[in-house]
Each structure stands twice: as structure tokens, then as C-alpha cells.
Design an enzyme around this catalytic site. Sequence first.
Site: not given
Length: 897
Positions: A134, A562
Site C-alpha cells: 500500500h 472512513k
Amino acid sequence: MLVKPQNNANSRTVVRLLGRLLGDVIREQHGQALFDRIEEIRRRSVGEHREGAVDAALASVLRSLSLDETLLLIRGFAIFSQLANIADDHLARRESHASDLGPLQRLREQCDLTSPEVRRFISEAVLTPVITAHPTEVRRKSILDREEAVSELLDKLDGRSRLTSDVMEIEAQIKREIRTLWQTRMLRSVRINVTDEIDNALSIFRITFLTQIPRLKRRLARLLNMEGPIPAFLQVGSWVGGDRDGNPFVNADTLTYALTHQSQAALDHYLGELHALGAELSLSQTLVPVSEALLGLAEAGGDHNPHRVDEPYRRAVVGCYSRLAATRKTLLGAEPARAGKAGADPYTAPKALQDDLAVIAQSLAENGAPDLAQGRLLDLREAVDTFGFHLAVTDMRQNSAVHERVVGDLLAQAGVCEDYAALKEKRRIELLLAELANPRLLRSPYRAYGEETLKELAVVDAAARMKSTFGEGAISQYVISMCRTVSDMLEVAVLLKEAGLFLPGDAPRSTIRIVPLFETIDDLRNSVEVMGAYFDIPVIKTLVSRQGNLQEVMIGYSDSNKDGGYLTSNWEIRSAISRLLELGSKRGVAMRFFHGRGGAVGRGGGTMLEAIQALPGGAIAHGMRITEQGEVVSSKYGHPVGGLQSLETMVAAAIAADLNRGADHLEDQFGDVISRLSSSAYEAYRGLVYEAPNFNIYFRQSTPLIEIADLKIGSRPASRTPSDKIEDLRAIPWVFSWSQARVMLPGWYGVGSALSAEIEQAGGADRLKALYAASPFFRTVISNMEMVLAKSSLPIASRYAELVQDRDLAKSVFARIRAEWHACYDAIRVVTGQSALLEHNPGLAQSIRLRLPYIDPLNFLQVELLGRHRAGESDPMVREGIHLSINGVSAGLRNSG
């Protein structure tokens, strides 16, 4: 990971040394005038922080810089931030050595490490840091190499005698490294690809894991009073090359490349250790007896050199080397640079090599040299036991939506079901179970499948080949992103069946463990219902039973944050784990959790020790897997000593958590309080992020999201789809962008409203203080928020808000952000009893204060350059300056992605 230095005077000393040498390099290369300009800005910024007020003159000086000067200033402050990181890490290692009390030694003072409970944990649990690709590591490998060189020189500076000539020579070497760093391009010229990411991960495996995991296991064996290799409870995992979720560039070829090169790294390490061992074991049988088994191994080794005729250990090692060299040729198609004896038979499995090494060790132990069996030889035995011929357990991962489409295509082409996607869940399950019971395959060479289907089938075929070639441990898990239903898991079983990895019959078996990843708030809440229904399926009961009655479940920190905000994400994760543990207990299934954490607090970051302590009782009983990604990988594992400390912290924390299971009675004592806080925080967070009109526009214009996506830091696209919705944006750029703008919103927003509402109720402040005192979970939540708030800056965030074209939108949204920040700041001080943030952690507070004067000017210049770039200025130096500033801010904040 932001290190907590204990001796701030020493920290300042090392930072001043590195800063002085950097200043010398800048002065020598660019002249006194530029150096004076940079030094003026540095002094003003430091003074601004010391006085706690914005220096208008500093802003004026920054605006007056030419573009060339701007880029040089950004480079200077970015490199200084990197050097400050090196100083922090160096001091942390030095203090660890000085105290002679690592995490395991400290744990030994608190409990009996030789107890049956600890031995059970070591025998049954598996701890696995999983390296991912990532993209939040913005530094090039060349930059990381130079930083490592500076770090090693600082260690040498500590270890050498304090003669003035020695100190001067080492400082001169450090200056040379800093000069090289200054003259090395900081940004990648082309986008990194998947094979680059694999190679970068391999460098970490070589630097730390191959050497330090055996060392740590040997250290633990001493504390446990165990002889010989201990169980392979500490392993290393990887997603690099096998994680396809949202990355079109990961495929069967990258999976093959990853496994092949990982094997090469492991085999070459073993070969190097065997070569060194052969040089060491010069024992003569005319002076010391040896075992019959050792003599047999020596005779079978094929080494007839007359100079070694009386040295059976060397001859045995030569035989092991030759067989391993032949193994390398069999597995990889090429012998090592130092060839073995011709005609040697390759090892069929790591166990055969382990057995040969055990013969050598046993003979040494029985014949007057037990200590020789404890050094390099034991490390090699531990390495082979841990890494096999595959090095890292490589996971496959894909999104459930892809599986649905691929299985639908297979079913349609086979004439089984024309429109699988249209089926209800119950009918899907029935259909998939029928396929799992059917021995025939769905695919046919005479059918035309979609490109996506062919790609996914090629991946599972490659996985089957890699397991056959490098061993069962090479690929053990298949992770399903956005897993929401039982059919999501059964679809993967169908795909595995197509490659022979799921075997139907009366006693069905899967060589791959199917791992659901629950990511959103709703998915976490529904996880027990989904897993309960999954466990109730007869074929799954058999499947799980044949996998040791162990089920792994992955928990997503990033997307749940999120989706629902920081507090709600953490609470729902804890609640899901507790309920899944209860479900497992009822079904007779052991639960192991895979924690999908990032570096930033908004993605589950924070200290490993606190994170493990905050888990519910029993969550660690069978071990844990945890993702390590972005800048955290190099920070934690980029130096062998620092990597050893990180691994030891994980092990010590896991053992302590298992021994103290149930110590946090949060649900029993304060469940209603934390549920109320979570609900309030969720409402406040969703009210801004998903319900405020045009918030997505504010976010995209007030942060460098677009410019981050343009950075060449990873192969994965920033969004799962072309949509500009927050829901479709990946969690990494979401968090990284807010960090760059110094808002850090994912790490705190909504919690201020929740805490303030509770404080306003009768007795609310006392309840929160009691909760803080009693619960490691709640203390960890507050501690992480303190760090995030300390790194944020409303004055700087307001400058980014000025980039929003709709001024009314900018004012309304930023007003809500500012009010919530102050609510959070005030409430945390009430809960903790502090007069200022991080008052209870002066080392961390000092480290952050040391960095901010060098980060703030980078933010200011980033805003200026963003404005010019978005206004249409086409000078490539503007774009370069933006990317350099992103690099510098990320380095200064450390855990920003």
C-alpha cells in the site's frame, strides 16, 4: 511509528549534529547566501512555535522565495525531517541497549515465562506481520539506503572509543552520506510497478526478517528454558504480488514472480549460512568423538578432499550445501554462484534439510560442543523452520464483486445458471454448494470466457503451482475484500475448486483457508450473523475441522474508519471481535484475527503494544496477523536492530495479552457509556463527511489528493472506481491527504462532540475519567487522538481551506472542523486530567515539537504551489515542488498514511 525518546537532551544533540552537517553541505554546494536564507526561515519557524504565534514576517519571507530557492528549501527541510527520524530511531536503539531490558526481559519481571500457559501460547499461536504494497512510502529505495548508512554510522559513533580522531572520521563519513543524500533525486521519475514493490519487500525480508526472527526465537528460547528450535510461532507474510483488490497490475505473473524471488532470497540466505558454518566447524574427529549419524551424513556428502578427511562436520555441511544448491536448481532453474558438489540429490522438502541440521546439532551437543550448536547453526535451524523454501506466506486477495462476476461467467458458460447476479442469497448458496459437491469442473477449454474470468482463473492456477513447487506454506490464505455474505465465501471455494485447491468428496478439503474481510461499519455489525450461517453449513463444518478447527477473520480498520469515524470504527471492531469469539466458542471453532491496520491513526495506527493491549480478552489466544504497510515498513523494519525491537514488542505484547485475557472489563462496566459515545461520534462524523452538501468537493480541493494520486509511489490506483464519491475512494489517499493538509480528520472528527455531550450530562466527566482509568481500550483511543491532534494545525489547515473555490463552502465546512477540533481538544484534557496534550508523555511531545518547525514551512509552500498549479501554471518545477513537499511533510509526520 513515532519513537518516544527518553533523553531529550541527547535527541537535541544528535539532531544538531546532523543538522549542522546538512547545513555545511548546503553552504558548500549553494553558497552562504542561500544557507543564510534557509537558516533565517528555520529560526523564524522555531521561534514561531516557541512563542505560539504566527510570524507574519515568516510568511512574507516564504512568499519572496524564487522557485529555485523554494525547491531547495523544501529539499533542505524534507531531508532534515528524515535525519530527525534517523536520530530518533538511533536513540531508541541506544536506550534499549543501555537499559538491557527489552520487552521480553521486562515481561519476565512481571510473569513466569516458563509457565505452561506461555508454552501453550508459543506452541499453538501464530504471530505474523504481513508486508503490503500500500503506497504511503514516498521515499525511493536509494534514499532509504542512504538513511540506513547514516543510521549505521551513528551506531558506530556510539560504539567507538571517544578519541577525537575517531569522532572526526565518523562525522566526516556521515557528512559524505548526507552529501550523497542531498545530491540524490528524492522523487521517482517513473511510476513504481508491482515487481518493484516485490523487490522492495524482499529487501526488508533480507535486512530484518531472515536474520532477526531466528535471533528473537533464540532469545525467547533462553527465557523459556527451551533447547533447540522452538515452534514456528513467529512468521512473516506478504500481500505483495498477490493482492489484486483494485490493482489491475497484480496477476498470475506477479504472484509467480513474488514466490520465486522470495524462495531465492531464502535459499541464498541458507546457502550463505552453510558456507560460513563450514568454515567454522573445523572440529577434528581425532580430537573429539562424533555420532554415527554425523559420520553417515559426512560420508554421504560427497566431499573427498584429503584436507578434510578428519573433519566430518565440515564434510557434512558440504553435503548439506550441495543438496541445497541442487534444490535451488530444481526450484529456480539455476544453481548459486558458488556451486555445490556435482550429483547431489535435492531436498524434497525443508524438513529434510532440518533433519540433516539436527544431526549436526545433536552430535555437537553430545560430544563436548553444545555451545557450538547454539550459535549460527541454531539460527539456521530456526530460519529453515520459520521460512521453509518459501520465505513468506503470500496471501491472495480480491474484491467480492470480482468473484461474483467471475463465478457468474463460469456458471453461465457451463449452462448451470444464466444470470447468477440476479439470484437471491439463499438460492446462490444452494447453487454454490451443489457445485462444491460436484466433482466435475465448471470451466472448459471450448468456452470463451471474459478477460476478468481468465485472469482470476490464471491466478488460482498459479497459486496451485506455487504451493506444489515451494510447499504448502507458500500460500495459505485467500482474503475476500468487502465480504458481506456467505455466498461471498462460497464463491471463492468454487474458484479454488477449479484449480484443485478445494477437493470435493465425502470429506471435502481445502488447502487454502478462506478469510473474510469485514470492512464497513455495517459489515462489522453483521459479521457474526454471516459467520454463524457459514459455520452451520455441513460442508464448511468438515472443511474447518480439517483445517484444525481454526477460522481466520480479517478486520478492516481503514474502511470502517472512513465509513463511520475513528471512535465508532474502533468500538465496532472491538465489539465484532468479542462477538466472533463468543460464536467460535459456541461452535467449537478457534478464531484468529487478521488486523488490517495502516500507519496513521485513522487507519488503525498507533503503537503495537497499546493496540494489542486494547484487544478484548481471548482475541490473541491463537495468535494474530497484522498488516504492515507504507512508511511504517521501513520505519519499523528497515534497520535490523530496530526490526528486532519491533518484532520483540509484538511477541511480548501478545504473550502479555494472552496471560491477561479478560483484564479489560469494558463491556461489563462501561458498555452503555462507550456505546453512547460511539453513536454520538458516528452521527457527528457522518453528518459532515457524508451528509454535508458538497463535502467531497471541499475535501478534494482543500487537500493535495489529486497531486498525491499523481505521485509515482505505488502501482495501485487511488480509487476503486472512476467515481469521485468518498465511498469509492481508497482509505489510504483519504487519510494521507488529510495528513498532508494537517487536519488529520480521520483520526479524531466526531469524538469531540461525543465526549462533550457526555461531559455535559450529570456525572459525565467522572464516568469518562473512570472509563479512562479502567480501560486499556479507551486509553489507547485517547492516546492515539492526542498524538493526532498534536500533529495537526488549524492555522495551516485554514490555508488549505483557502484553496476551495467556493468560499461559502470553505467557510462553512472549515468552521465545523475548527469547532470539532476544539471540542476534542478540550474534552481530552478533561478526561485525562492534563493541562495540555501529551503532558503524560513528554518524550513524544518533545519529539513532535522538534519536528513541527520544519514541517510547517513545507505546508505553507505546498499551499502556495498548489494554488499556482491549479491556476494553470505549467512550469514543471511547480509540480516537482508540490511532490517534494508531500515527501517532506510525510517524512516529518512519519505515520501519515
